[in-house]
Write a protein that holds these residues in place. Structure first.
Motif, short mmCIF file in Angstrom:
data_model
loop_
_atom_site.label_atom_id
_atom_site.label_comp_id
_atom_site.label_asym_id
_atom_site.label_seq_id
_atom_site.Cartn_x
_atom_site.Cartn_y
_atom_site.Cartn_z
N ASP A 202 0.98 -1.12 -0.15
CA ASP A 202 0.09 -0.01 -0.10
C ASP A 202 0.89 1.19 0.11
OD1 ASP A 202 -2.26 -1.53 0.05
OD2 ASP A 202 -2.56 -1.50 2.09
N GLU A 203 1.89 1.38 0.83
CA GLU A 203 2.85 2.55 1.23
C GLU A 203 3.64 2.76 -0.42
OE1 GLU A 203 3.43 4.84 3.29
OE2 GLU A 203 2.38 3.88 4.89
N ASP B 282 3.99 1.80 10.90
CA ASP B 282 5.52 2.42 11.03
C ASP B 282 6.48 1.35 10.22
OD1 ASP B 282 4.87 4.71 12.61
OD2 ASP B 282 4.98 3.36 14.19
N ALA B 283 6.60 0.12 10.19
CA ALA B 283 7.06 -0.74 9.38
C ALA B 283 7.05 -0.44 8.21
CB ALA B 283 6.87 -2.15 9.99
N ALA B 284 5.91 -0.39 7.58
CA ALA B 284 5.39 -0.42 6.24
C ALA B 284 6.07 0.88 5.42
CB ALA B 284 4.10 -0.44 5.91
N ARG B 285 5.93 1.95 6.38
CA ARG B 285 6.44 3.37 5.93
C ARG B 285 8.10 3.46 5.72
NH1 ARG B 285 5.74 6.07 2.09
NH2 ARG B 285 6.86 8.11 2.27
N LEU B 286 8.55 2.64 6.66
CA LEU B 286 10.19 2.30 6.79
C LEU B 286 10.64 1.73 5.46
CD1 LEU B 286 12.42 1.75 9.77
CD2 LEU B 286 12.88 0.56 7.46
N ALA C 188 9.11 1.57 2.44
CA ALA C 188 8.95 2.61 1.39
C ALA C 188 10.20 3.80 1.44
CB ALA C 188 7.72 3.38 1.68
N LEU C 189 10.44 4.06 2.56
CA LEU C 189 11.89 5.19 2.61
C LEU C 189 12.95 4.46 2.25
CD1 LEU C 189 10.53 7.02 6.03
CD2 LEU C 189 10.72 8.04 3.74
N LEU D 298 18.99 8.31 9.46
CA LEU D 298 19.30 8.36 8.12
C LEU D 298 18.15 8.41 6.97
CD1 LEU D 298 21.71 7.09 6.15
CD2 LEU D 298 20.64 4.89 6.38
N LEU D 299 16.99 7.96 7.46
CA LEU D 299 15.78 7.95 6.50
C LEU D 299 14.83 9.10 6.95
CD1 LEU D 299 15.03 4.22 6.47
CD2 LEU D 299 16.34 5.52 5.08
#
Length: 300
Positions: free
Chosen positions: A18-19, A200-204, A206-207, A276-277
């Motif tokens: 999804d991200e 939060d894991a999913a967004r990381l 993607a980043l 870093l991200l």
């Protein structure tokens, strides 16, 4: 980017999809079942049928992609040697397909066994190497491909990636509490589990695809470490059950397959990763999720 994903219909993978779609990427995903394929196609994902044993299919998917995100694992706790062998073979296959291209290769790993007596950091190298190691030594194998022209990145997930409908370790601990009529913790309950909310894991993920340098070891961790006794106490409150210590010799019987993991210390920081991200976890904590009822209904 055109991203090839294994494990795209899983707990973490479905949220990461999804991200990535929201970020404008196009996705081809490996799907083992009709149900997984249908769910992915409904999101606009191109499906490639196959599983982790289909190494030729994995090679084709990786070869045609701009980047690969490897999240799948058999998680066969009754036959870990089989799971480890499949993981190593998949990582070897992806790495060989991407060699010399400088294309991103992100793979799921964990924080287990990285440090003793202190929280693990991104500077800690994994001691798990070789085909007989847990997960087939896949993190070290993948990062070795950085020397062969692959933009390899390790995503070290906290042992619990929590949220409503989670069916992982915490769900197993809750299930054991229901079955035994007591919310238990191993020994003194001082050993700690790092945690991160699924969102939060999913967004990381993607980043990391867009920003992580080659060779990076990233910690997908929001909470450094929650004592297992504290986790048991909140489960007991929510389920209205007594809370008690479980003797080390009884842990396997009381908790089942999750017992050995529950007895370990899985504390880890993510300071370097966040800097870093530019990643700041904003989701609920594990305790907040349990208190809000995320684990109150058994998951099929």
């Amino acid at each position: 980017m055109q991203v090839f994903i294994t494990g795209a219909s899983g707990w973490i993978g479905s949220a990461a999809v999804d991200e990535l779609l929201a970020d404008g990427h196009t996705i081809t995903a490996l799907a083992r079942s009709d149900a997984s394929a249908s769910a992915l196609e409904a999101k606009g994902v191109r499906v490639q049928r196959g599983d982790l044993d289909d190494l030729a299919g994995i090679a084709r998917g990786a070869d045609a992609a701009d980047a690969v995100l490897h999240l799948a694992n058999k998680h066969d706790f009754a036959n870990l040697a089989l799971s480890n062998a499949a993981e190593r073979a998949a990582v070897q296959t992806i790495g060989d397909a991407l060699a010399g291209s400088d294309r991103p290769f992100l793979l799921a790993s964990g924080v287990a066994g990285l440090a003793t007596g202190r929280p693990a950091t991104e500077e800690d190298t994994s001691p798990l190497s070789g085909p007989d190691a847990p997960r087939g030594g896949s993190e070290n194998l993948a990062l070795e491909f950085a020397e062969r022209g692959v933009h390899a990145v390790s995503l070290r997930f906290a042992p619990t990636v929590h949220g409503a409908r989670d069916h992982g370790f915490v769900a197993a601990v809750v299930a054991a509490a229901r079955e035994r009529g007591v919310s238990g913790y191993p020994g003194e309950g001082a050993n700690r589990w790092a945690a991160v909310h699924r969102s939060d894991a999913a967004r990381l993920v993607a980043l990391a695809l867009n920003k992580a340098p080659s060779g990076a070891r990233l910690h997908v961790v929001a909470e450094e470490g929650l004592p297992t006794r504290e986790i048991a106490e909140v489960i007991g409150r929510v389920l209205d059950l007594p809370v008690a210590s479980v003797a080390p010799d009884d842990v396997a019987t009381h908790f089942g397959w999750v017992g050995p993991m529950l007895s370990m210390d899985f504390a880890a920081t993510s300071t370097t990763t966040q800097s870093l991200l530019g990643w700041t976890p904003t989701g609920p904590t594990l305790i907040e999720d349990i208190e809000a009822g995320a684990y109150s209904t058994p998951v099929d």
